[in-house]
Design an enzyme around this catalytic site. Structure first.
Site, PDB file in Angstrom:
ATOM      1  N   SER A 158       0.781  -1.240   0.000  1.00 21.22           N
ATOM      2  CA  SER A 158       0.000   0.000   0.000  1.00 21.22           C
ATOM      3  C   SER A 158       0.810   1.287   0.000  1.00 21.22           C
ATOM      4  O   SER A 158       0.400   2.274  -0.620  1.00 21.22           O
ATOM      5  CB  SER A 158      -0.971   0.005   1.183  1.00 21.22           C
ATOM      6  OG  SER A 158      -0.275  -0.184   2.396  1.00 21.22           O
ATOM      7  N   ASP A 201      -3.729   6.495  10.773  1.00 20.18           N
ATOM      8  CA  ASP A 201      -3.767   5.042  10.960  1.00 20.18           C
ATOM      9  C   ASP A 201      -2.422   4.478  11.443  1.00 20.18           C
ATOM     10  O   ASP A 201      -2.303   3.288  11.713  1.00 20.18           O
ATOM     11  CB  ASP A 201      -4.198   4.339   9.672  1.00 20.18           C
ATOM     12  CG  ASP A 201      -3.255   4.589   8.495  1.00 20.18           C
ATOM     13  OD1 ASP A 201      -2.169   5.182   8.696  1.00 20.18           O
ATOM     14  OD2 ASP A 201      -3.619   4.207   7.368  1.00 20.18           O
ATOM     15  N   HIS A 253       0.266   4.250   7.134  1.00 19.19           N
ATOM     16  CA  HIS A 253       0.519   4.775   5.792  1.00 19.19           C
ATOM     17  C   HIS A 253       1.131   6.172   5.824  1.00 19.19           C
ATOM     18  O   HIS A 253       0.777   6.998   6.661  1.00 19.19           O
ATOM     19  CB  HIS A 253      -0.789   4.800   4.989  1.00 19.19           C
ATOM     20  CG  HIS A 253      -1.370   3.442   4.788  1.00 19.19           C
ATOM     21  ND1 HIS A 253      -2.566   3.050   5.339  1.00 19.19           N
ATOM     22  CD2 HIS A 253      -0.893   2.365   4.107  1.00 19.19           C
ATOM     23  CE1 HIS A 253      -2.814   1.799   4.993  1.00 19.19           C
ATOM     24  NE2 HIS A 253      -1.807   1.352   4.252  1.00 19.19           N
TER      25      HIS A 253
END
Length: 237
Positions: free
Chosen positions: A10, A208, A211
Site C-alpha cells: 500500500s 492510521d 501509511h
C-alpha cells in the site's frame, strides 16, 4: 522512454491524503501531471500519469498519493539525452505479503507481464519496491523475509533477462511493533549487486499509523530519485 516499475504494497500504491477510505484529492506541485511522465494503465495503454497512479491496479482499496510521481519529476532533469520521458509501471497492491509476489503467483506474473509490455517502448531502468508491513505481522514470515526478498530480486532479473537490473527498495516506516525491526534488519541487510535501500523510518504517517502522509510520499519519492541518480546515473560535472 525510461521505464520504472513501481511495486510492493500500500505505501507504494499510495495512501497519501486518504482518510476514512476517501482521498482528499490534494495533489502537491511535486506530483502534478507532466507531459513527459506517462503511466501504463491496467489495460496496458500509455497515458499521461496522474495521481492516484495505482487507482486501476490496487482496486480493492482507496488509492491516494504515492512516491511515483515525485520520483519521476525529480529524475526527469537528469535524464540523458535531454527530453527523455519517464514511463511508470504501477504494480503495487495493498495488504500483500511477499509470498504473494513469488514466481508463479498472480501478482508476480502480472508485474513481469506489465514490465515486458513496457519494455517494448523503452529501457527498464529500475524496480522501486516498498513492501513488508504484512510480513511483520507473522513471526514465520518475518524469519523468511530476507530469503524471499533475495529470491524475488533474482527471479525478476532472470525473467526480464536483466541480470543487473537496479532494484531500489524501501526499508519500512511502520508495521507490527513486534517484528518491524526484524523486517527492517532483513531489508537493510540485503547485500546484492545493484540493490540500494532507502530508509523511510521517521517519515510522518497518517492517523492510521501505517501509511505515509502526502508530504512524506513526496519526500520518499525524492529520496528514491536521489538513490537512483546517485547510484545508477553518470556523475555530472
Amino acid at each position: 522512454m525510461r521505464i520504472f516499475v513501481l511495486s510492493g504494497q500500500s505505501n507504494m500504491a499510495g495512501r497519501g491524503g486518504v482518510h476514512h477510505r476517501r482521498w482528499d484529492g490534494v495533489v502537491p506541485p511535486e506530483c502534478a501531471p507532466c507531459p513527459s511522465v506517462l503511466r501504463l494503465t491496467a489495460a496496458l495503454d500509455w497515458v499521461e500519469a496522474r495521481e492516484p497512479l495505482h487507482a486501476d491496479i490496487d482496486t480493492a482499496k482507496t488509492c491516494g498519493v504515492g512516491p511515483g510521481m515525485a520520483f519521476a519529476r525529480a529524475v526527469l532533469p537528469r535524464l540523458d539525452p535531454p527530453g527523455s520521458g519517464v514511463g511508470l509501471v504501477p504494480c503495487a497492491v495493498g495488504g500483500t505479503a511477499i509470498r504473494e509476489w513469488a514466481r508463479g503467483e498472480h501478482l508476480y506474473d502480472q508485474m513481469v507481464r506489465r514490465a515486458r509490455v513496457a519494455a517494448e517502448c523503452g529501457e527498464i531502468e529500475a524496480v522501486l519496491w516498498y513492501q513488508g508491513e504484512s510480513d511483520a505481522e507473522s513471526d514465520a514470515a518475518t524469519a523468511a523475509y530476507a530469503g524471499n526478498l533475495e529470491r524475488l530480486i533474482a527471479n525478476v532479473r532472470e525473467d526480464l533477462g536483466m541480470p543487473q537490473l537496479p532494484f531500489i527498495q524501501v526499508a519500512l516506516a511502520s508495521g507490527n511493533k513486534k517484528n518491524i525491526e526484524k523486517v527492517r534488519k532483513a531489508q537493510l541487510g540485503i547485500n546484492l549487486p545493484n540493490v540500494v535501500t532507502v530508509d523511510a523510518f521517521g517519515l510522518s504517517l497518517n492517523e492510521d499509523h501505517l501509511h505515509l502522509t502526502t508530504e512524506s510520499q513526496v519526500k520518499l519519492g525524492e529520496m528514491l530519485a536521489q538513490a537512483y541518480m546517485s547510484n545508477f546515473l553518470p556523475a555530472t560535472c
